[in-house]
Design a protein around this motif. Sequence first.
Motif, PDB file in Angstrom:
ATOM      1  N   GLY A 196       0.778  -1.229   0.000  1.00  0.00           N
ATOM      2  CA  GLY A 196       0.000   0.000   0.000  1.00  0.00           C
ATOM      3  C   GLY A 196       0.815   1.288   0.000  1.00  0.00           C
ATOM      4  N   ARG A 197       2.130   1.189  -0.114  1.00  0.00           N
ATOM      5  CA  ARG A 197       2.977   2.383  -0.130  1.00  0.00           C
ATOM      6  C   ARG A 197       3.759   2.431  -1.442  1.00  0.00           C
ATOM      7  N   VAL A 198       4.076   3.641  -1.854  1.00  0.00           N
ATOM      8  CA  VAL A 198       4.785   3.836  -3.112  1.00  0.00           C
ATOM      9  C   VAL A 198       6.211   4.293  -2.817  1.00  0.00           C
ATOM     10  N   TYR A 199       7.162   3.655  -3.495  1.00  0.00           N
ATOM     11  CA  TYR A 199       8.584   3.950  -3.291  1.00  0.00           C
ATOM     12  C   TYR A 199       9.218   4.395  -4.605  1.00  0.00           C
ATOM     13  N   ARG A 200      10.211   5.207  -4.459  1.00  0.00           N
ATOM     14  CA  ARG A 200      11.024   5.597  -5.598  1.00  0.00           C
ATOM     15  C   ARG A 200      12.430   5.073  -5.361  1.00  0.00           C
ATOM     16  N   VAL A 201      12.912   4.211  -6.230  1.00  0.00           N
ATOM     17  CA  VAL A 201      14.260   3.676  -6.131  1.00  0.00           C
ATOM     18  C   VAL A 201      15.196   4.565  -6.930  1.00  0.00           C
ATOM     19  N   VAL A 202      16.231   5.022  -6.254  1.00  0.00           N
ATOM     20  CA  VAL A 202      17.151   6.008  -6.829  1.00  0.00           C
ATOM     21  C   VAL A 202      18.568   5.463  -6.795  1.00  0.00           C
ATOM     22  N   LEU A 203      19.349   5.828  -7.799  1.00  0.00           N
ATOM     23  CA  LEU A 203      20.758   5.450  -7.846  1.00  0.00           C
ATOM     24  C   LEU A 203      21.583   6.596  -7.265  1.00  0.00           C
ATOM     25  N   SER A 204      22.336   6.321  -6.211  1.00  0.00           N
ATOM     26  CA  SER A 204      23.135   7.371  -5.572  1.00  0.00           C
ATOM     27  C   SER A 204      24.378   7.686  -6.398  1.00  0.00           C
ATOM     28  N   GLU A 205      25.054   8.755  -6.017  1.00  0.00           N
ATOM     29  CA  GLU A 205      26.283   9.136  -6.715  1.00  0.00           C
ATOM     30  C   GLU A 205      27.360   8.076  -6.552  1.00  0.00           C
ATOM     31  N   ALA A 206      27.262   7.301  -5.460  1.00  0.00           N
ATOM     32  CA  ALA A 206      28.242   6.242  -5.220  1.00  0.00           C
ATOM     33  C   ALA A 206      27.909   4.963  -5.990  1.00  0.00           C
ATOM     34  N   GLY A 207      26.793   5.000  -6.725  1.00  0.00           N
ATOM     35  CA  GLY A 207      26.432   3.837  -7.529  1.00  0.00           C
ATOM     36  C   GLY A 207      25.597   2.816  -6.788  1.00  0.00           C
ATOM     37  N   ARG A 208      25.027   3.200  -5.643  1.00  0.00           N
ATOM     38  CA  ARG A 208      24.198   2.273  -4.874  1.00  0.00           C
ATOM     39  C   ARG A 208      22.737   2.680  -4.944  1.00  0.00           C
ATOM     40  N   LEU A 209      21.854   1.687  -4.981  1.00  0.00           N
ATOM     41  CA  LEU A 209      20.428   1.958  -4.994  1.00  0.00           C
ATOM     42  C   LEU A 209      19.912   2.171  -3.576  1.00  0.00           C
ATOM     43  N   TYR A 210      18.994   3.107  -3.427  1.00  0.00           N
ATOM     44  CA  TYR A 210      18.299   3.293  -2.162  1.00  0.00           C
ATOM     45  C   TYR A 210      16.865   3.686  -2.472  1.00  0.00           C
ATOM     46  N   ALA A 211      15.996   3.624  -1.476  1.00  0.00           N
ATOM     47  CA  ALA A 211      14.573   3.857  -1.693  1.00  0.00           C
ATOM     48  C   ALA A 211      14.072   5.073  -0.930  1.00  0.00           C
ATOM     49  N   LYS A 212      13.143   5.761  -1.564  1.00  0.00           N
ATOM     50  CA  LYS A 212      12.398   6.840  -0.917  1.00  0.00           C
ATOM     51  C   LYS A 212      10.924   6.447  -0.916  1.00  0.00           C
ATOM     52  N   VAL A 213      10.219   6.834   0.127  1.00  0.00           N
ATOM     53  CA  VAL A 213       8.807   6.505   0.224  1.00  0.00           C
ATOM     54  C   VAL A 213       7.981   7.783   0.128  1.00  0.00           C
ATOM     55  N   TRP A 214       6.818   7.700  -0.526  1.00  0.00           N
ATOM     56  CA  TRP A 214       5.963   8.865  -0.688  1.00  0.00           C
ATOM     57  C   TRP A 214       5.308   9.223   0.630  1.00  0.00           C
ATOM     58  N   ALA A 215       5.475  10.487   1.037  1.00  0.00           N
ATOM     59  CA  ALA A 215       4.877  11.013   2.270  1.00  0.00           C
ATOM     60  C   ALA A 215       3.866  12.075   1.897  1.00  0.00           C
ATOM     61  N   GLU A 216       2.665  11.948   2.430  1.00  0.00           N
ATOM     62  CA  GLU A 216       1.573  12.855   2.058  1.00  0.00           C
ATOM     63  C   GLU A 216       1.821  14.297   2.485  1.00  0.00           C
ATOM     64  N   GLY A 217       2.631  14.483   3.543  1.00  0.00           N
ATOM     65  CA  GLY A 217       2.879  15.838   4.028  1.00  0.00           C
ATOM     66  C   GLY A 217       1.760  16.333   4.921  1.00  0.00           C
ATOM     67  N   ASP A 218       1.884  17.585   5.365  1.00  0.00           N
ATOM     68  CA  ASP A 218       0.860  18.190   6.206  1.00  0.00           C
ATOM     69  C   ASP A 218       0.806  19.682   5.921  1.00  0.00           C
ATOM     70  N   ASP A 219       0.212  20.455   6.861  1.00  0.00           N
ATOM     71  CA  ASP A 219       0.060  21.898   6.633  1.00  0.00           C
ATOM     72  C   ASP A 219       1.408  22.593   6.500  1.00  0.00           C
ATOM     73  N   ASP A 220       2.420  22.056   7.171  1.00  0.00           N
ATOM     74  CA  ASP A 220       3.727  22.705   7.157  1.00  0.00           C
ATOM     75  C   ASP A 220       4.704  22.058   6.179  1.00  0.00           C
ATOM     76  N   THR A 221       4.418  20.846   5.764  1.00  0.00           N
ATOM     77  CA  THR A 221       5.356  20.118   4.911  1.00  0.00           C
ATOM     78  C   THR A 221       4.649  19.646   3.651  1.00  0.00           C
ATOM     79  N   PRO A 222       5.139  20.029   2.487  1.00  0.00           N
ATOM     80  CA  PRO A 222       4.508  19.587   1.244  1.00  0.00           C
ATOM     81  C   PRO A 222       4.752  18.103   1.018  1.00  0.00           C
ATOM     82  N   PRO A 223       3.886  17.452   0.250  1.00  0.00           N
ATOM     83  CA  PRO A 223       4.102  16.035  -0.041  1.00  0.00           C
ATOM     84  C   PRO A 223       5.385  15.832  -0.841  1.00  0.00           C
TER      85      PRO A 223
END
Length: 281
Positions: A196-223
């Motif tokens: 039920g969660r969406v991730y973005r897999v990114v290639l770092s400058e060092a050549g390693r993959l890592y994941a980011k997860v989508w956060a909906e955010g709130d009044d103070d923080t954009p998604p």
Amino acid sequence: MTATITAPATTEEAPLYRRAETRLAVVGKGKRIHYSATDDTLCGKAITRYTDVEEAATLGYEHCGRCIRAAEDRAYSISLAGASPLMAALHDVVDTVEAVDAARRDLPTVGQMTTLARLLDELADATGEAATHRDNARLLLANHDMTFRLASTYLDRLIPAARALRAEAAAARAANDQAAAKAAAALEPGMYARDGRVYRVVLSEAGRLYAKVWAEGDDDTPPSFEFAPGAIRHLRPEHRMSAEDAKAYSRRIGACCVCGKTLTDPASIERGIGPVCADKV
């Protein structure tokens, strides 16, 4: 101080062990004769078995020096007790103290009890022989029958069982980590959906993959997509989103599902992905 024991000769004086009202005993596989007035030797060791003067003489065993000195003291106090009611009473007191002291020495130590408690908890799910030892130790503790010697015996049985259990758990973790690493190596940069969660897999400058997860955010923080420590180990190639799935998700969140930026261009909104990120899915 040691002395080779010989078979009793015909003399007026009884052997020391008799005058001291003790029994002859052997400790472990040693070749020394110890004297015992309680369940332990006079030198404070646990008895393996009792013996007699004939066997000791045949095998050439020697007396324990500490037991000899203690036996001489006992024999002297016993001889005095025979001549004086006061000394007889004192001798009874000494015997009582020795018995209490022996009982105290047979109690398990705090260290033993603490270690037993930890091992019993650690082996809660053990099976086979380890489970039998665990249950027997629990029963002794519940009935207040655990002694110093029994605690030592069960520690000798439970510690190897706990070590084996830890080794099995470590091997299982290593196998899981290896499988996760192998699976992660098959991943490619892009969008993934899992549980039920969406991730973005990114290639770092060092050549390693890592994941980011989508956060909906709130009044103070954009998604946005936020770094998700360890998430890359749980993603698999089959979790990767198709372009159609990415578009549908983008329309739902009102932002590019690749970079998380709000989409304003009608064409981008229709595609569900911004023009720069379209090639990343």
